[in-house]
Motif scaffolding. Structure first.
Motif, PDB file in Angstrom:
ATOM      1  N   VAL A 133       2.613   2.752  17.486  1.00 42.05           N
ATOM      2  CA  VAL A 133       1.900   3.779  16.734  1.00 42.05           C
ATOM      3  C   VAL A 133       2.761   4.306  15.590  1.00 42.05           C
ATOM      4  N   LEU A 134       4.056   4.540  15.868  1.00 44.58           N
ATOM      5  CA  LEU A 134       4.951   5.062  14.837  1.00 44.58           C
ATOM      6  C   LEU A 134       5.146   4.051  13.711  1.00 44.58           C
ATOM      7  N   PHE A 135       5.327   2.789  14.035  1.00 44.34           N
ATOM      8  CA  PHE A 135       5.482   1.773  12.998  1.00 44.34           C
ATOM      9  C   PHE A 135       4.207   1.651  12.177  1.00 44.34           C
ATOM     10  N   CYS A 136       3.067   1.780  12.822  1.00 42.18           N
ATOM     11  CA  CYS A 136       1.799   1.723  12.095  1.00 42.18           C
ATOM     12  C   CYS A 136       1.704   2.894  11.118  1.00 42.18           C
ATOM     13  N   GLY A 137       2.035   4.106  11.589  1.00 40.77           N
ATOM     14  CA  GLY A 137       1.947   5.278  10.727  1.00 40.77           C
ATOM     15  C   GLY A 137       2.927   5.227   9.573  1.00 40.77           C
ATOM     16  N   ALA A 138       4.188   4.838   9.844  1.00 39.81           N
ATOM     17  CA  ALA A 138       5.189   4.773   8.776  1.00 39.81           C
ATOM     18  C   ALA A 138       4.816   3.728   7.736  1.00 39.81           C
ATOM     19  N   THR A 139       4.307   2.580   8.196  1.00 44.25           N
ATOM     20  CA  THR A 139       3.884   1.525   7.261  1.00 44.25           C
ATOM     21  C   THR A 139       2.740   2.014   6.385  1.00 44.25           C
ATOM     22  N   PHE A 140       1.804   2.741   6.972  1.00 43.25           N
ATOM     23  CA  PHE A 140       0.649   3.245   6.208  1.00 43.25           C
ATOM     24  C   PHE A 140       1.118   4.135   5.055  1.00 43.25           C
ATOM     25  N   PHE A 141       1.972   5.096   5.333  1.00 44.49           N
ATOM     26  CA  PHE A 141       2.386   6.042   4.296  1.00 44.49           C
ATOM     27  C   PHE A 141       3.324   5.402   3.271  1.00 44.49           C
ATOM     28  N   LEU A 142       4.330   4.650   3.742  1.00 45.88           N
ATOM     29  CA  LEU A 142       5.310   4.088   2.810  1.00 45.88           C
ATOM     30  C   LEU A 142       4.730   2.947   1.990  1.00 45.88           C
ATOM     31  N   ALA A 143       3.817   2.169   2.575  1.00 46.29           N
ATOM     32  CA  ALA A 143       3.199   1.079   1.803  1.00 46.29           C
ATOM     33  C   ALA A 143       2.198   1.612   0.784  1.00 46.29           C
ATOM     34  N   LEU A 144       1.636   2.791   1.034  1.00 50.90           N
ATOM     35  CA  LEU A 144       0.800   3.421   0.005  1.00 50.90           C
ATOM     36  C   LEU A 144       1.660   3.943  -1.133  1.00 50.90           C
ATOM     37  N   ALA A 145       2.834   4.461  -0.803  1.00 54.81           N
ATOM     38  CA  ALA A 145       3.722   4.984  -1.836  1.00 54.81           C
ATOM     39  C   ALA A 145       4.363   3.866  -2.643  1.00 54.81           C
ATOM     40  N   ARG A 146       4.633   2.734  -1.986  1.00 53.77           N
ATOM     41  CA  ARG A 146       5.245   1.588  -2.651  1.00 53.77           C
ATOM     42  C   ARG A 146       4.622   0.319  -2.089  1.00 53.77           C
ATOM     43  N   PRO A 147       4.071  -0.562  -2.926  1.00 49.72           N
ATOM     44  CA  PRO A 147       3.388  -1.762  -2.423  1.00 49.72           C
ATOM     45  C   PRO A 147       4.261  -2.617  -1.506  1.00 49.72           C
ATOM     46  N   GLN A 148       5.578  -2.658  -1.767  1.00 50.69           N
ATOM     47  CA  GLN A 148       6.468  -3.468  -0.948  1.00 50.69           C
ATOM     48  C   GLN A 148       7.026  -2.707   0.255  1.00 50.69           C
ATOM     49  N   GLY A 149       6.498  -1.514   0.522  1.00 46.34           N
ATOM     50  CA  GLY A 149       7.019  -0.715   1.624  1.00 46.34           C
ATOM     51  C   GLY A 149       6.867  -1.383   2.974  1.00 46.34           C
ATOM     52  N   TRP A 150       5.845  -2.233   3.125  1.00 49.59           N
ATOM     53  CA  TRP A 150       5.639  -2.901   4.406  1.00 49.59           C
ATOM     54  C   TRP A 150       6.792  -3.848   4.723  1.00 49.59           C
ATOM     55  N   ILE A 151       7.471  -4.366   3.677  1.00 50.36           N
ATOM     56  CA  ILE A 151       8.617  -5.253   3.925  1.00 50.36           C
ATOM     57  C   ILE A 151       9.753  -4.464   4.575  1.00 50.36           C
ATOM     58  N   ASP A 152       9.971  -3.242   4.084  1.00 51.89           N
ATOM     59  CA  ASP A 152      11.007  -2.402   4.692  1.00 51.89           C
ATOM     60  C   ASP A 152      10.710  -2.152   6.166  1.00 51.89           C
ATOM     61  N   MET A 153       9.449  -1.878   6.485  1.00 51.91           N
ATOM     62  CA  MET A 153       9.087  -1.611   7.873  1.00 51.91           C
ATOM     63  C   MET A 153       9.180  -2.881   8.719  1.00 51.91           C
ATOM     64  N   LEU A 154       8.868  -4.006   8.115  1.00 52.93           N
ATOM     65  CA  LEU A 154       8.978  -5.274   8.834  1.00 52.93           C
ATOM     66  C   LEU A 154      10.427  -5.545   9.226  1.00 52.93           C
ATOM     67  N   MET A 155      11.357  -5.247   8.308  1.00 57.60           N
ATOM     68  CA  MET A 155      12.771  -5.474   8.574  1.00 57.60           C
ATOM     69  C   MET A 155      13.384  -4.368   9.427  1.00 57.60           C
ATOM     70  N   LEU A 156      12.723  -3.205   9.450  1.00 52.75           N
ATOM     71  CA  LEU A 156      13.248  -2.115  10.269  1.00 52.75           C
ATOM     72  C   LEU A 156      13.193  -2.455  11.754  1.00 52.75           C
ATOM     73  N   ALA A 157      12.231  -3.277  12.169  1.00 57.88           N
ATOM     74  CA  ALA A 157      12.076  -3.615  13.589  1.00 57.88           C
ATOM     75  C   ALA A 157      13.318  -4.318  14.149  1.00 57.88           C
ATOM     76  N   PRO A 158      13.805  -5.429  13.551  1.00 62.78           N
ATOM     77  CA  PRO A 158      15.029  -6.035  14.096  1.00 62.78           C
ATOM     78  C   PRO A 158      16.247  -5.135  13.960  1.00 62.78           C
ATOM     79  N   LEU A 159      16.265  -4.277  12.934  1.00 61.38           N
ATOM     80  CA  LEU A 159      17.406  -3.375  12.789  1.00 61.38           C
ATOM     81  C   LEU A 159      17.456  -2.369  13.936  1.00 61.38           C
ATOM     82  N   THR A 160      16.314  -1.762  14.264  1.00 64.76           N
ATOM     83  CA  THR A 160      16.313  -0.775  15.343  1.00 64.76           C
ATOM     84  C   THR A 160      16.661  -1.420  16.677  1.00 64.76           C
ATOM     85  N   GLU A 161      16.215  -2.654  16.897  1.00 63.01           N
ATOM     86  CA  GLU A 161      16.578  -3.340  18.141  1.00 63.01           C
ATOM     87  C   GLU A 161      18.071  -3.645  18.172  1.00 63.01           C
TER      88      GLU A 161
END
Length: 341
Positions: A268-296
Motif C-alpha cells: 500500500v505504501l509503495f503504491c501511494g508513494a508511486t502515485f504522488f511522486l510519479a505525478l510530480a515527475r514522470p520518471q518517479g516510478w523508476i525511483d520507487m522501482l529501485m527503492l524496493a531492492p534498496l530497502t531490502e
C-alpha cells in the motif's frame, strides 16, 4: 534528460547494493560463544501432544503422528545472560511434502511466552532431501528460558531431522561497525536521490510522496523488538501466560503466524508513494522501482532483520498498481494544467 539523470543517480546506489551484499557475505554477523548444543538426544526430553511420538537418537529425530490435525514436540532451553542470539540449525533427513511442519522458538519475558519478538525459526512448506536451514533468533536483556517446538502442521505425517542444534551467539563487533556505517551510507545516498524532487511542482504532491517514503524507510529499518511492539499494539499480539509452570508451557501449541500485516502495508505504501511522486515527475516510478531492492538491502544491517525476494515483489506490485492510475491522470488536460502550476 530527467530519465537519464534518474538512472545516473541510481548508478551509485547500484554500486552500494553490490558492496553491501559483498560485505554481508565476507564478514560473519555473529560469533558463537559456546559450542552448538545438539537437541536430538533422548526422546524422553520432549513433551508431546496427544497422538504424537518421537523416535531417534543422537543421529536422527523423527516426530510422527497417526491422527489428523496439528501435533508438536516441545522442550525447554536455557541460555546464559551474554547470549544475544540463539541460532537454530537443522537438516531434513528426508524430503518433505508441502505444508508439513515448522520449527519455532519463543522466550519467557515479563511473565509471558512472547511470540511477537522471538518467534519463527523456519516454516518449511516443502524441502528437499538433506536441505538445511539456519536462523539466528534475537534475545534481549531480561529474556528467560526459551521453549523450542517442532510442529507437524497436518497429521497424520512424519518429520525426520538428521541435525538439530542450538548455538548461543553474540554480534560480531566488526560487523556491528560495518552495518552501522553501511546503514548510514545507504540512507545518505537515498537522501541525495530524493533531494532532487525539491524543485518539482506542485509541492504538496512531493510532500505527500516523501512522507510515505519516510514511512517505508521506518518500516524497513526498525528493530525486530519495536516492529513486534507495533504489531502487538495493532493486533493485540500473540503470547501465552507464563505465570504457569514450564511443564504447562511445554504442553501448549505455539500459534502459527507472523508479520504479514506489514508485508501488505508495504504494498500500500509503495503504491501511494508511486502515485504522488510519479505525478510530480514522470520518471518517479523508476525511483520507487529501485527503492524496493534498496530497502531490502538495508535490512541486512538491522539486527534480527533480513532481505526477502517475496517482499521486494510485493513492493513492486504496489508500484505496478499505481502506474495505470498515474497514466490516466496524466492524459487529462485538467490534471496536467494543475501539475504545471
Amino acid at each position: 534528460m530527467q530519465a537519464r539523470n534518474t538512472l545516473l543517480r541510481w548508478r551509485s546506489l547500484a554500486v552500494y547494493l553490490l558492496v553491501a551484499w559483498s560485505l554481508s557475505a565476507l564478514i560473519p554477523s555473529y560469533l558463537a560463544i559456546a559450542p552448538p548444543r545438539p537437541l536430538l538426544g533422548d526422546p524422553q526430553l520432549w513433551t508431546l501432544s496427544a497422538g504424537a511420538w518421537v523416535e531417534g537418537d543422537h543421529q536422527k529425530l523423527t516426530l510422527a503422528a497417526a491422527t489428523p490435525g496439528a501435533h508438536w514436540a516441545s522442550r525447554a532451553l536455557e541460555f546464559s545472560a551474554d547470549a544475544e542470539f540463539a541460532r537454530i540449525g537443522f537438516c531434513l533427513e528426508q524430503a518433505v511434502p508441502p505444508e508439513t511442519g515448522a520449527v519455532l522458538m519463543a522466550s519467557v519475558r515479563e511473565g509471558q511466552l512472547d511470540f511477537n519478538r522471538q518467534y519463527r525459526v523456519n516454516s518449511f512448506y516443502s524441502g528437499e532431501l538433506g536441505e538445511c536451514f539456519s536462523e539466528a533468533i534475537p534475545r534481549r536483556a531480561g529474556d528467560g528460558a526459551a521453549v523450542f517446538q517442532l510442529q507437524l502442521l497436518q497429521g497424520p505425517a512424519a518429520l525426520s531431522l538428521e541435525t538439530l542444534t542450538v548455538t548461543p551467539e553474540r554480534e560480531n563487533p566488526v560487523w556491528r561497525i560495518t552495518r552501522m556505517s553501511m546503514l548510514l551510507l545507504g540512507l545518505g545516498l537515498l537522501a541525495v536521490v530524493l533531494s532532487s524532487y525539491r524543485h518539482e511542482r506542485p509541492r504538496w504532491l512531493v510532500f505527500l510522496g516523501m512522507v510515505i517514503v519516510v514511512g517505508i524507510l521506518f518500516g524497513c529499518c526498525v528493530s525486530v523488538s519495536l516492529k513486534a511492539d507495533i504489531y502487538a499494539l495493532l493486533t493485540g499480539g500473540r503470547s501465552i501466560d507464563a505465570g504457569v509452570s514450564m511443564d504447562a508451557l511445554l504442553e501448549k501449541q505455539f500459534p502459527i503466524g507472523g508479520f504479514s500485516l506489514f508485508t501488505y502495508l508495504h504494498a500500500v505504501l509503495f503504491c501511494g508513494a508511486t502515485f504522488f511522486l510519479a505525478l510530480a515527475r514522470p520518471q518517479g516510478w523508476i525511483d520507487m522501482l529501485m527503492l524496493a531492492p534498496l530497502t531490502e538491502t538495508l535490512q541486512l544491517f538491522v539486527p534480527g532483520r533480513g532481505p526477502g525476494t517475496s517482499d521486494m515483489l510485493v513492493d513492486w506490485t504496489g508500484v505496478a498498481l499505481a502506474l495505470p492510475l498515474v497514466f490516466l491522470l496524466r492524459r487529462s488536460q485538467r490534471v496536467r494544467a494543475l501539475l504545471e502550476h
